[in-house]
Design an enzyme around this catalytic site. Sequence first.
Site, PDB file in Angstrom:
ATOM      1  N   ASP A  16       0.834  -1.202   0.000  1.00 48.73           N
ATOM      2  CA  ASP A  16       0.000   0.000   0.000  1.00 48.73           C
ATOM      3  C   ASP A  16       0.875   1.260   0.000  1.00 48.73           C
ATOM      4  O   ASP A  16       1.958   1.253   0.582  1.00 48.73           O
ATOM      5  CB  ASP A  16      -0.896  -0.028   1.249  1.00 48.73           C
ATOM      6  CG  ASP A  16      -2.081   0.918   1.117  1.00 48.73           C
ATOM      7  OD1 ASP A  16      -2.256   1.533   0.049  1.00 48.73           O
ATOM      8  OD2 ASP A  16      -2.835   1.041   2.107  1.00 48.73           O
ATOM      9  N   SER A  61      -6.921  -6.028  -6.256  1.00 49.88           N
ATOM     10  CA  SER A  61      -8.056  -6.621  -5.544  1.00 49.88           C
ATOM     11  C   SER A  61      -9.317  -6.530  -6.396  1.00 49.88           C
ATOM     12  O   SER A  61      -9.400  -5.717  -7.330  1.00 49.88           O
ATOM     13  CB  SER A  61      -8.276  -5.903  -4.211  1.00 49.88           C
ATOM     14  OG  SER A  61      -8.980  -4.709  -4.418  1.00 49.88           O
ATOM     15  N   SER A  62     -10.288  -7.359  -6.050  1.00 49.87           N
ATOM     16  CA  SER A  62     -11.534  -7.318  -6.843  1.00 49.87           C
ATOM     17  C   SER A  62     -12.213  -5.955  -6.696  1.00 49.87           C
ATOM     18  O   SER A  62     -13.028  -5.575  -7.529  1.00 49.87           O
ATOM     19  CB  SER A  62     -12.471  -8.471  -6.466  1.00 49.87           C
ATOM     20  OG  SER A  62     -12.321  -8.853  -5.132  1.00 49.87           O
ATOM     21  N   ASN A  64     -10.451  -3.115  -6.711  1.00 54.89           N
ATOM     22  CA  ASN A  64      -9.657  -2.112  -7.442  1.00 54.89           C
ATOM     23  C   ASN A  64     -10.260  -1.725  -8.799  1.00 54.89           C
ATOM     24  O   ASN A  64      -9.884  -0.714  -9.387  1.00 54.89           O
ATOM     25  CB  ASN A  64      -8.210  -2.591  -7.663  1.00 54.89           C
ATOM     26  CG  ASN A  64      -7.349  -2.541  -6.402  1.00 54.89           C
ATOM     27  OD1 ASN A  64      -6.397  -3.296  -6.261  1.00 54.89           O
ATOM     28  ND2 ASN A  64      -7.672  -1.639  -5.471  1.00 54.89           N
ATOM     29  N   ARG A  67     -11.433   1.872  -9.398  1.00 57.42           N
ATOM     30  CA  ARG A  67     -10.528   3.019  -9.637  1.00 57.42           C
ATOM     31  C   ARG A  67     -10.768   3.574 -11.043  1.00 57.42           C
ATOM     32  O   ARG A  67     -11.348   2.885 -11.888  1.00 57.42           O
ATOM     33  CB  ARG A  67      -9.070   2.563  -9.496  1.00 57.42           C
ATOM     34  CG  ARG A  67      -8.768   2.157  -8.066  1.00 57.42           C
ATOM     35  CD  ARG A  67      -7.300   1.936  -7.825  1.00 57.42           C
ATOM     36  NE  ARG A  67      -7.109   1.653  -6.417  1.00 57.42           N
ATOM     37  CZ  ARG A  67      -6.007   1.893  -5.733  1.00 57.42           C
ATOM     38  NH1 ARG A  67      -4.968   2.415  -6.327  1.00 57.42           N
ATOM     39  NH2 ARG A  67      -5.930   1.604  -4.460  1.00 57.42           N
ATOM     40  N   ARG A 184       1.607  -5.029   6.130  1.00 53.43           N
ATOM     41  CA  ARG A 184       0.957  -3.973   5.335  1.00 53.43           C
ATOM     42  C   ARG A 184       1.771  -2.698   5.471  1.00 53.43           C
ATOM     43  O   ARG A 184       2.095  -2.270   6.583  1.00 53.43           O
ATOM     44  CB  ARG A 184      -0.489  -3.733   5.784  1.00 53.43           C
ATOM     45  CG  ARG A 184      -1.174  -2.700   4.884  1.00 53.43           C
ATOM     46  CD  ARG A 184      -2.650  -2.552   5.153  1.00 53.43           C
ATOM     47  NE  ARG A 184      -3.242  -1.695   4.128  1.00 53.43           N
ATOM     48  CZ  ARG A 184      -4.485  -1.801   3.650  1.00 53.43           C
ATOM     49  NH1 ARG A 184      -5.275  -2.726   4.109  1.00 53.43           N
ATOM     50  NH2 ARG A 184      -4.925  -0.976   2.723  1.00 53.43           N
ATOM     51  N   ARG A 190      -5.562  -2.413   8.146  1.00 51.38           N
ATOM     52  CA  ARG A 190      -6.758  -3.137   7.708  1.00 51.38           C
ATOM     53  C   ARG A 190      -6.329  -4.357   6.920  1.00 51.38           C
ATOM     54  O   ARG A 190      -5.244  -4.387   6.352  1.00 51.38           O
ATOM     55  CB  ARG A 190      -7.572  -2.277   6.727  1.00 51.38           C
ATOM     56  CG  ARG A 190      -8.333  -1.140   7.281  1.00 51.38           C
ATOM     57  CD  ARG A 190      -9.217  -0.538   6.180  1.00 51.38           C
ATOM     58  NE  ARG A 190      -8.445   0.057   5.102  1.00 51.38           N
ATOM     59  CZ  ARG A 190      -7.921   1.278   5.153  1.00 51.38           C
ATOM     60  NH1 ARG A 190      -8.076   2.021   6.231  1.00 51.38           N
ATOM     61  NH2 ARG A 190      -7.241   1.760   4.129  1.00 51.38           N
TER      62      ARG A 190
HETATM   63  C1  FPP Z   1      -1.675   0.330  -3.339  1.00 49.99           C
HETATM   64  O1  FPP Z   1      -1.245   1.646  -3.508  1.00 49.99           O
HETATM   65  C2  FPP Z   1      -1.172  -0.539  -4.376  1.00 49.99           C
HETATM   66  C3  FPP Z   1      -1.938  -1.144  -5.343  1.00 49.99           C
HETATM   67  C4  FPP Z   1      -3.391  -0.984  -5.469  1.00 49.99           C
HETATM   68  C5  FPP Z   1      -1.372  -2.005  -6.370  1.00 49.99           C
HETATM   69  C6  FPP Z   1      -0.081  -2.706  -6.077  1.00 49.99           C
HETATM   70  C7  FPP Z   1       0.511  -3.015  -7.389  1.00 49.99           C
HETATM   71  C8  FPP Z   1       1.818  -2.958  -7.721  1.00 49.99           C
HETATM   72  C9  FPP Z   1       2.900  -2.684  -6.759  1.00 49.99           C
HETATM   73  C10 FPP Z   1       2.266  -3.153  -9.127  1.00 49.99           C
HETATM   74  C11 FPP Z   1       1.911  -4.421  -9.845  1.00 49.99           C
HETATM   75  C12 FPP Z   1       2.169  -5.694  -9.112  1.00 49.99           C
HETATM   76  C13 FPP Z   1       3.001  -6.705  -9.475  1.00 49.99           C
HETATM   77  C14 FPP Z   1       2.992  -7.998  -8.707  1.00 49.99           C
HETATM   78  C15 FPP Z   1       3.940  -6.607 -10.586  1.00 49.99           C
HETATM   79  P1  FPP Z   1      -2.347   2.785  -3.633  1.00 49.99           P
HETATM   80  O2  FPP Z   1      -2.468   3.154  -5.055  1.00 49.99           O
HETATM   81  O3  FPP Z   1      -3.617   2.335  -2.994  1.00 49.99           O
HETATM   82  O4  FPP Z   1      -1.657   3.914  -2.791  1.00 49.99           O
HETATM   83  P2  FPP Z   1      -2.378   5.072  -1.968  1.00 49.99           P
HETATM   84  O5  FPP Z   1      -3.185   4.398  -0.897  1.00 49.99           O
HETATM   85  O6  FPP Z   1      -1.224   5.862  -1.430  1.00 49.99           O
HETATM   86  O7  FPP Z   1      -3.211   5.834  -2.953  1.00 49.99           O
END
Ligand code: FPP
Length: 241
Positions: A16, A61-62, A64, A67, A184, A190
């Site tokens: 995260d 995640s399902s 996501n 977004r 996390r 969470r």
């Molecule tokens: C959370 O950060 C992260 C994600 C929703 C996606 C994680 C994905 C990657 C690191 C890249 C692809 C994965 C692989 C295995 C190659 P956020 O965008 O929710 O951050 P924020 O809470 O600060 O907005």
Amino acid sequence: MQVPERIPEHVAVIMDGNGRWAKARGLPRTAGHKAGVNAVRETVRNASELGIRYLTLYAFSSENWSRPPAEVSDLMGLLKLFIRRDLADLHKSNVEIRIIGERSRLKPDILKLLQNAEDLTRGNSAMTLVIAFNYGSRDEIIRAAARIASDVSEGRLSPEDIGAAAFAARLDTAGMPDPDLVIRTSGEQRLSNFLLWQAAYAEFVFMPCLWPDFGRDQLIEALSVFGSRERRFGGVEARVS
Ligand code: FPP
């Protein structure tokens, strides 16, 4: 940093903070996800070197899907790029890849890539990298329950044989040990629909650093916290995991 003696067999990570990392630098969110992929690459290497046997990463995640479409497409693109660029190296490093999550509604190109990655690396034994993609734990549990129902109605399973083992065998994580440690990043505390069944006895370590800043030192720090915890699994005496 000193490597702790007791290394968990299975570490699961909620990555995260990519968005906040980018925002702090005045960059678009995509730049944060790109930096997040570098942290993925580094973490896979570090985990394998440290002797972790299973590493599960929550990539998409399902939930996501809600977004903005451009960000969803960026995340899909980054996963595809990661598999295309890194698969050969992962295979050479004897890493097995497994994907958990709902597959039936994924686009054919991504589905094929994921399947190829699993097929190529099946049986590799240095470490299993589990990528949670289009994953939601409630969805996984519902799909397992539906499998139980159809196995019972078609005579493959009798209701008295429904127990934790029969249920776990129908989850996407069938055959894998439960996570010992869930990390996390970014300070949020969470579970966000991640491994609800499997994390029943996991230790949780929440770290303030944002995912793109998660490196070897941060992994070792989380492992050290894990090493200092006493695990009782509902009993009264500590057990070594
Ligand atoms: C959370 O950060 C992260 C994600 C929703 C996606 C994680 C994905 C990657 C690191 C890249 C692809 C994965 C692989 C295995 C190659 P956020 O965008 O929710 O951050 P924020 O809470 O600060 O907005």
